[in-house]
Design a protein around this motif. Structure first.
Motif, short mmCIF file in Angstrom:
data_model
loop_
_atom_site.label_atom_id
_atom_site.label_comp_id
_atom_site.label_asym_id
_atom_site.label_seq_id
_atom_site.Cartn_x
_atom_site.Cartn_y
_atom_site.Cartn_z
N THR A 180 0.85 -1.19 0.00
CA THR A 180 0.00 0.00 0.00
C THR A 180 0.88 1.24 0.00
O THR A 180 1.49 1.58 1.03
CB THR A 180 -0.92 0.04 1.23
OG1 THR A 180 -1.70 -1.15 1.29
CG2 THR A 180 -1.86 1.24 1.16
N PRO A 181 1.02 1.93 -1.14
CA PRO A 181 1.81 3.17 -1.16
C PRO A 181 1.03 4.29 -0.46
O PRO A 181 -0.18 4.41 -0.60
CB PRO A 181 1.98 3.45 -2.65
CG PRO A 181 0.81 2.78 -3.29
CD PRO A 181 0.49 1.57 -2.47
N LEU A 182 1.74 5.11 0.30
CA LEU A 182 1.12 6.19 1.05
C LEU A 182 1.91 7.48 0.85
O LEU A 182 3.14 7.46 0.75
CB LEU A 182 1.10 5.87 2.55
CG LEU A 182 0.35 4.60 2.98
CD1 LEU A 182 0.64 4.30 4.45
CD2 LEU A 182 -1.15 4.75 2.75
N ASP A 183 1.18 8.58 0.79
CA ASP A 183 1.85 9.87 0.75
C ASP A 183 2.47 10.19 2.11
O ASP A 183 3.55 10.78 2.19
CB ASP A 183 0.86 10.97 0.36
CG ASP A 183 0.31 10.78 -1.04
OD1 ASP A 183 1.06 10.28 -1.89
OD2 ASP A 183 -0.86 11.10 -1.26
N GLU A 184 1.78 9.78 3.18
CA GLU A 184 2.28 10.06 4.53
C GLU A 184 1.63 9.12 5.53
O GLU A 184 0.46 8.74 5.38
CB GLU A 184 2.01 11.51 4.94
CG GLU A 184 2.53 11.86 6.33
CD GLU A 184 2.27 13.32 6.69
OE1 GLU A 184 2.75 13.74 7.77
OE2 GLU A 184 1.61 14.02 5.91
N LEU A 185 2.39 8.72 6.54
CA LEU A 185 1.86 7.95 7.67
C LEU A 185 2.38 8.61 8.94
O LEU A 185 3.58 8.86 9.09
CB LEU A 185 2.33 6.49 7.63
CG LEU A 185 1.94 5.63 8.84
CD1 LEU A 185 0.43 5.45 8.91
CD2 LEU A 185 2.64 4.28 8.80
N SER A 186 1.48 8.92 9.88
CA SER A 186 1.88 9.53 11.15
C SER A 186 1.17 8.84 12.29
O SER A 186 0.18 8.13 12.10
CB SER A 186 1.57 11.03 11.14
OG SER A 186 0.17 11.24 11.02
N GLY A 187 1.67 9.06 13.49
CA GLY A 187 1.05 8.46 14.66
C GLY A 187 1.99 8.49 15.86
O GLY A 187 2.99 9.20 15.88
N THR A 188 1.65 7.70 16.86
CA THR A 188 2.44 7.59 18.08
C THR A 188 2.76 6.14 18.35
O THR A 188 1.87 5.28 18.29
CB THR A 188 1.68 8.18 19.28
OG1 THR A 188 1.39 9.56 19.03
CG2 THR A 188 2.50 8.07 20.55
N LEU A 189 4.02 5.85 18.65
CA LEU A 189 4.45 4.50 19.00
C LEU A 189 4.90 4.49 20.45
O LEU A 189 5.81 5.20 20.84
CB LEU A 189 5.60 4.04 18.10
CG LEU A 189 6.35 2.78 18.56
CD1 LEU A 189 5.40 1.57 18.60
CD2 LEU A 189 7.54 2.49 17.64
N ASP A 190 4.23 3.67 21.27
CA ASP A 190 4.63 3.44 22.65
C ASP A 190 5.24 2.05 22.75
O ASP A 190 4.64 1.07 22.26
CB ASP A 190 3.43 3.53 23.60
CG ASP A 190 3.10 4.96 23.97
OD1 ASP A 190 3.65 5.44 24.96
OD2 ASP A 190 2.29 5.57 23.24
N THR A 191 6.41 1.93 23.38
CA THR A 191 6.99 0.62 23.65
C THR A 191 7.14 0.46 25.16
O THR A 191 7.48 1.41 25.86
CB THR A 191 8.37 0.44 22.98
OG1 THR A 191 9.35 1.23 23.67
CG2 THR A 191 8.32 0.85 21.53
N GLN A 192 6.88 -0.75 25.63
CA GLN A 192 7.01 -1.05 27.05
C GLN A 192 7.70 -2.38 27.24
O GLN A 192 7.22 -3.41 26.78
CB GLN A 192 5.63 -1.08 27.73
CG GLN A 192 5.68 -1.41 29.21
CD GLN A 192 6.46 -0.36 30.00
OE1 GLN A 192 6.07 0.80 30.06
NE2 GLN A 192 7.57 -0.76 30.62
N GLY A 193 8.86 -2.36 27.89
CA GLY A 193 9.58 -3.58 28.15
C GLY A 193 8.89 -4.40 29.24
O GLY A 193 8.35 -3.86 30.20
N THR A 194 8.90 -5.73 29.06
CA THR A 194 8.36 -6.66 30.06
C THR A 194 9.33 -7.83 30.19
O THR A 194 10.28 -7.96 29.41
CB THR A 194 6.97 -7.19 29.65
OG1 THR A 194 7.11 -8.12 28.55
CG2 THR A 194 6.04 -6.07 29.24
#
Length: 439
Positions: A315-329
């Protein structure tokens, strides 16, 4: 001594085990190399409860007291091994009955993650002075800077998926285990993948961090504090610029489900009683933008048009944005993508996705009519083989919509079906009842 002054206590424990044997080499008794190896192995097992085999040991007193250990291996199903470990003892502190190493060099080591986890909770914990009393001869102690330099060459880490990654690196310490300069490099990859931290001032627990990865940079600053509860806390903020995602992921022997150059801001936050806990408790948050971008293993347009399960595609996109949260366990790192927004010439989409142990779970709404109609999709499968499909109620609505109004009716029906499902408390994903995915 505060908890901040005791950071890297785990290293001090291991150092205390080694120290007694090194002190003996500088004494007038001059024991044999075989006796030194046996004594060190015994102290290691006494402290950690895990055996250590040392192929050979060799010590010299001139020009600097040095102990070289060869072919080390822990007594484990998948042992931690090291081809060579060299420890150089500083002479001047010996007159004060203090132990200080000029350098510790490790070459050709392999650390399987499962074997490293077996050491958690072993070896005791506490103040550096207490550890010295436990492991050193009477009236001896560790210097305020026990190790001046720690260096490693061709050291491999084997993760849960048996992926082996090799690194070089070094740390120069100030007093109380404060790193003055630290650097680590991923071996055998292009473009260069490396990180370097430099302490800001001599009395501050702040470090300037410079990272190169994926042909871009990820630079910023980190700091160490002590919480009111007495825990160590590390926080930081970094700016990512023009990092090629596929190159970055490939440097760690993995394949990326997303292509494009990433920019954004990353914040880190982690607390623990000891620095050795940080890796499995680390929390990060990255607000990112990738443009142009491409989903490399999913075709969203195909998933909408077929109203069924879709695998593979792009899927080609002009732009992708967002928030990534990582949590170690203790069982791995949980990744949560929220407020995802994607757009291209043929579609726009919003959604949230969760990844854990390579498995995907998420929901995406794809707008295909000028941002007016949202087709609800379920994202599942694995990172290597993701799949998207309509939920059960949305699929039923899509079928009705097609019968009433071909084309756009499919999208409208899918959206209506999802809303009806939510109104009457239906399950979030009822694909099985609708027959989706059946042969």
């Amino acid at each position: 001594m505060t908890r901040t002054q005791r950071w890297l206590t785990g290293i001090a424990v291991a150092l205390g085990v080694v120290v007694s044997a090194v002190v003996v080499t500088a004494s007038a008794l001059l024991p044999s190399d075989e006796k030194i190896a046996a004594e060190l192995s015994a102290r290691f097992e006494e402290n950690f409860g895990i055996g250590l085999k040392i192929g050979s040991a060799h010590r010299t007193l001139w020009p600097m007291p040095t102990l070289v250990l060869n072919e080390l291996a822990t007594a484990q199903a998948q042992p931690i091994v090291a081809r060579r470990v060299m420890l150089r003892l500083r002479v001047a502190p010996l007159w004060r009955r203090e132990i200080a190493f000029d350098a510790v060099d490790v070459e050709g080591a392999v650390f399987p993650s499962a074997s490293v986890r077996a050491f958690r909770g072993r070896g005791g914990a506490g103040k550096q002075d207490d550890l010295a009393k436990k492991h050193l001869p009477s009236e001896w102690t560790l210097a305020s800077t026990p190790v001046e330099q720690l260096r490693w060459r061709d050291v491999r880490w084997i993760d849960r998926r048996d992926i082996s990654l090799a690194y070089d690196g070094e740390v120069t310490f100030d007093a109380s285990w404060r790193p003055r300069v630290a650097a680590i490099r991923r071996l055998g990859v292009e473009p260069v993948t490396q990180a370097r931290a430099e302490r800001v001032g001599s009395n501050e627990d702040r470090w300037r961090v410079l990272m190169e990865a994926g042909g871009g940079t990820w630079n910023g600053e980190a700091r160490l504090d002590t919480t009111p509860a007495g825990l160590l806390r590390v926080t930081g903020r970094f700016e990512a610029k023009a990092i090629d995602i596929e190159s970055l992921v490939k440097a760690f022997d993995r394949r990326a489900p997303l292509a494009g150059k990433l920019s954004g801001t990353t914040e880190i936050d982690v607390e623990g009683e000891q620095v050795t806990e940080f890796a499995r408790k680390l929390h990060t948050r990255t607000r990112f933008s990738v443009k142009p971008a491409a989903l490399t293993r999913i075709d969203l347009a195909k998933a909408v048009s077929t109203a069924g399960i879709s695998r593979g595609g792009r899927t080609p996109l002009d732009e992708l944005s967002g928030t990534l949260d990582t949590q170690g366990t203790d069982d791995g790192v949980v990744l949560k993508y929220t407020n995802l927004k994607a757009r291209s010439g043929v579609l726009t989409a919003t959604g949230n996705v969760r990844l854990f142990n390579r498995k995907i779970d998420g929901d995406v709404a794809v707008d295909i009519v000028d941002g007016v109609v949202g087709v609800p999709l379920k994202v599942a499968g694995t990172v290597d083989e993701p799949e998207v499909s309509l939920t059960g109620a949305a699929l039923t609505g899509a079928a009705i919509g097609t019968a009433v109004l071909p084309g756009v009716g499919t999208a409208i029906g899918a959206r209506i079906g999802q809303k009806v499902e939510q109104m009457f408390g239906g399950k979030k994903d009822d694909r099985a009842k609708a027959g989706v995915g059946r042969p």
